[in-house]
Scaffold this motif. Structure first.
Motif, PDB file in Angstrom:
ATOM      1  N   CYS A 224      43.786  53.653  23.934  1.00  0.00           N
ATOM      2  CA  CYS A 224      44.640  52.703  24.659  1.00  0.00           C
ATOM      3  C   CYS A 224      43.783  51.880  25.616  1.00  0.00           C
ATOM      4  O   CYS A 224      42.878  52.413  26.274  1.00  0.00           O
TER       5      CYS A 224
ATOM      6  N   HIS B 279      44.177  58.804  19.777  1.00  0.00           N
ATOM      7  CA  HIS B 279      44.834  57.628  20.349  1.00  0.00           C
ATOM      8  C   HIS B 279      43.839  56.917  21.273  1.00  0.00           C
ATOM      9  O   HIS B 279      43.175  57.566  22.088  1.00  0.00           O
TER      10      HIS B 279
ATOM     11  N   TYR C 150      46.427  49.116  21.487  1.00  0.00           N
ATOM     12  CA  TYR C 150      46.716  50.537  21.253  1.00  0.00           C
ATOM     13  C   TYR C 150      46.492  50.830  19.778  1.00  0.00           C
ATOM     14  O   TYR C 150      47.057  50.164  18.902  1.00  0.00           O
TER      15      TYR C 150
ATOM     16  N   VAL D  13      54.895  56.450  20.696  1.00  0.00           N
ATOM     17  CA  VAL D  13      54.016  55.780  21.666  1.00  0.00           C
ATOM     18  C   VAL D  13      54.848  55.074  22.733  1.00  0.00           C
ATOM     19  O   VAL D  13      54.538  55.132  23.932  1.00  0.00           O
TER      20      VAL D  13
ATOM     21  N   VAL E  60      46.053  54.144  16.826  1.00  0.00           N
ATOM     22  CA  VAL E  60      46.281  55.553  16.522  1.00  0.00           C
ATOM     23  C   VAL E  60      45.728  55.859  15.134  1.00  0.00           C
ATOM     24  O   VAL E  60      45.983  55.115  14.190  1.00  0.00           O
TER      25      VAL E  60
END
Length: 342
Positions: free
Chosen positions: A193, A191, A209, A232, A211
């Motif tokens: 961010c 992940h 964001y 999330v 993933v």
């Protein structure tokens, strides 16, 4: 706010944000979790599959659906395995008269456990009807192979569909199982961010964001993406705003309703980019690893790391969840400003 171009590096994005008076930070998390345990002896699950000569199917499952889309995935498993129409399938759960036992939905186990049980029940029916296919194809049982709803003679151009064999039966055919998988699975991923913090107010905005997740074989990629995106959002809520507040004198819960308890809304979420990197597992016949908690497990640390990175110029090294605007504002007002390191 118009976001900066995504094709520039993180340092350039950080500088561009500072020019607008914002603190930009990036957080990276590589989560891995256990799903469908215990490790060496996963809990079993119940399934019963009933098929009528007309192709109508009832799938009884011990796991309950609470909005994850189990019914869609279960139908796809049977459709892909037996070559039957999903429109003719009925899912039965939660009725103890029709579903005599079940372990349940928890721990990202359902598709591996219940899906595996459905697969096993379908396999039992496939084997039971193989004798009929053998007679129809005038071949020895050992020569018959079954793939995607078709019985065929290995190495020869003779085949008959499961639906055709089923239509010749005198009545419904059913099979039930209560089985375990070989072992637990370990979904994992990465992940990334990025956040921007307003030092004047302490407000945190998620600006990007992404993933990449390995949840094994994806029976329905759209459902997987929805599960991860929702996870999330849950992680974002815990990291930035959700907090149980009690009166220190009386112990009375002060955030008992959504009038006082904050949770994420659509405006708090960026467009989450989810990319699948499926590596099928050998622990169950579907090759699935579990996705129910994948989004949340990575989001907590990714969001907190991004906020901490944004506050690094102020010498901030630790913040407790949730990092509310008030906590960030108070922290910034008590820390001397430092120049960010290269």
């Amino acid at each position: 706010m118009i976001p900066p171009p995504t094709n520039i590096g993180s340092k350039a994005r950080r500088s561009e944000a500072r020019a607008r008076g914002k603190l930009r930070g990036i957080g990276i998390a590589n989560p891995i979790e256990i799903a469908g345990g215990p490790v060496a002896s996963p809990n079993p699950e119940f399934a019963r599959v009933e098929i009528s000569p007309a192709g109508k199917i009832r799938i009884h499952v011990g796991s309950m659906d609470s909005g994850q889309g189990h019914g869609t995935a279960f139908r796809q498993i049977i459709a892909d395995r037996l070559g039957l129409d999903t429109e003719d399938m009925e899912i039965v759960t939660g009725d103890t008269h029709e579903v005599p036992r079940g372990t349940g939905t928890f721990g990202s186990r359902t598709l591996a456990a219940a899906g595996g049980a459905i697969w096993a029940a379908a396999d039992t029916i496939i084997e039971r009807l193989k004798e009929h296919a053998t007679a129809r194809l005038e071949a020895h049982r050992s020569e018959i192979v079954f793939e995607h709803g078709i019985y065929r003679v290995d190495g020869r151009n003779r085949a008959v569909s499961f639906a055709q064999i089923m239509a010749e039966q005198a009545g419904p055919v059913s099979a039930e199982t209560f089985v375990s998988n070989e072992g637990a699975t370990f979904p994992n991923g990465c992940h990334i961010c990025e956040v921007e913090v307003d030092p004047e107010t302490g407000h945190v905005e998620l600006v990007a964001y992404s993933v990449v997740d390995d949840v094994g074989h994806m029976v329905n990629p759209l459902l997987v993406k929805g599960q991860i995106t929702g996870g999330v959002a849950q992680g974002l809520g815990q990291a930035l705003m959700e907090n149980a507040v009690y009166d220190p004198h009386s112990g009375q819960l002060l955030s008992a309703t959504f009038m006082d308890y904050a949770m994420p809304r659509a405006a708090d979420m960026p467009g989450v980019e989810v990319v699948g990197y499926p590596v099928p597992t050998r622990q169950n016949p579907l090759g699935v690893k579990g996705a129910g908690e994948a989004g949340t497990v990575g989001a907590l640390s990714a969001v907190m790391s991004a906020v901490s990175d944004a506050l690094r110029p102020f010498g901030v090294r630790h913040l407790d969840m949730p990092v509310t605007p008030d906590r960030i504002w108070r922290c910034l007002k008590t820390q001397p400003v430092k120049e960010p390191s290269a």
